[in-house]
Design a protein around this motif. Structure first.
Motif, PDB file in Angstrom:
ATOM      1  N   ASP A   3       0.844  -1.189   0.000  1.00 45.97           N
ATOM      2  CA  ASP A   3       0.000   0.000   0.000  1.00 45.97           C
ATOM      3  C   ASP A   3       0.884   1.246   0.000  1.00 45.97           C
ATOM      4  N   ASN A  84       0.083  -1.299  -6.883  1.00 49.61           N
ATOM      5  CA  ASN A  84      -0.794  -0.934  -7.984  1.00 49.61           C
ATOM      6  C   ASN A  84      -0.412   0.462  -8.484  1.00 49.61           C
ATOM      7  N   ASP A  86      -1.686   2.230 -10.638  1.00 48.65           N
ATOM      8  CA  ASP A  86      -2.840   3.060 -10.968  1.00 48.65           C
ATOM      9  C   ASP A  86      -3.417   3.766  -9.749  1.00 48.65           C
ATOM     10  N   GLN A  87      -2.949   3.364  -8.572  1.00 50.30           N
ATOM     11  CA  GLN A  87      -3.424   4.006  -7.350  1.00 50.30           C
ATOM     12  C   GLN A  87      -2.788   5.399  -7.267  1.00 50.30           C
ATOM     13  N   LYS A  88      -3.609   6.429  -7.168  1.00 50.17           N
ATOM     14  CA  LYS A  88      -3.132   7.810  -7.211  1.00 50.17           C
ATOM     15  C   LYS A  88      -2.074   8.106  -6.148  1.00 50.17           C
ATOM     16  N   GLU A  89      -2.252   7.576  -4.937  1.00 52.11           N
ATOM     17  CA  GLU A  89      -1.274   7.830  -3.871  1.00 52.11           C
ATOM     18  C   GLU A  89       0.094   7.243  -4.223  1.00 52.11           C
TER      19      GLU A  89
END
Length: 126
Positions: A3, A84, A86-89
């Protein structure tokens, strides 16, 4: 899958350095081109090597930042830091690290870009 918080910790513990970037570009990047027609960049993995395609035809700073940004993606992938993209963070963390490295090493990045992209050198003898 990692994450954003875990990635941020890893980045802070292992910031990008000139030595890491040079080693990676020499040993793991098979091709870098600036032929992408639009304002974007793309990383492609082929086995254990990578190809970086850079757009932004009218903005040299964006081209250089894109090289660093995509190299960071590739380095983290090679290290097995699965996340990922593509996750903005996640993208924000990678962009922030690319901008930090660029600010601290602007001349170095320009030299690397010139050697590898402008002169279309096939060999990664930096």
């Amino acid at each position: 899958m990692m994450d954003a918080n875990s990635l941020e910790i890893k980045i802070n513990e292992n910031p990008l350095t000139k030595e890491i970037l040079l080693s990676f570009l020499k040993n793991k990047v098979a091709n870098i081109s600036n032929n992408k027609p639009r304002n974007s960049a793309q990383l492609t993995k082929n086995g254990d090597t990578y190809r970086i395609d850079i757009g932004f035809p009218d903005n040299r700073i964006e081209q250089e930042l894109s090289l660093i940004h995509e190299a960071i993606h590739a380095i983290y992938d090679a290290l097995g830091w699965v996340f990922n993209p593509d996750q903005k963070e996640i993208e924000n963390l990678i962009e922030r690290e690319a901008e930090r490295f660029y600010r601290e090493n602007e001349d170095f990045v320009s030299q690397i870009y010139s050697k590898l992209v402008d002169k279309k050198i096939k060999s990664m003898d930096l």
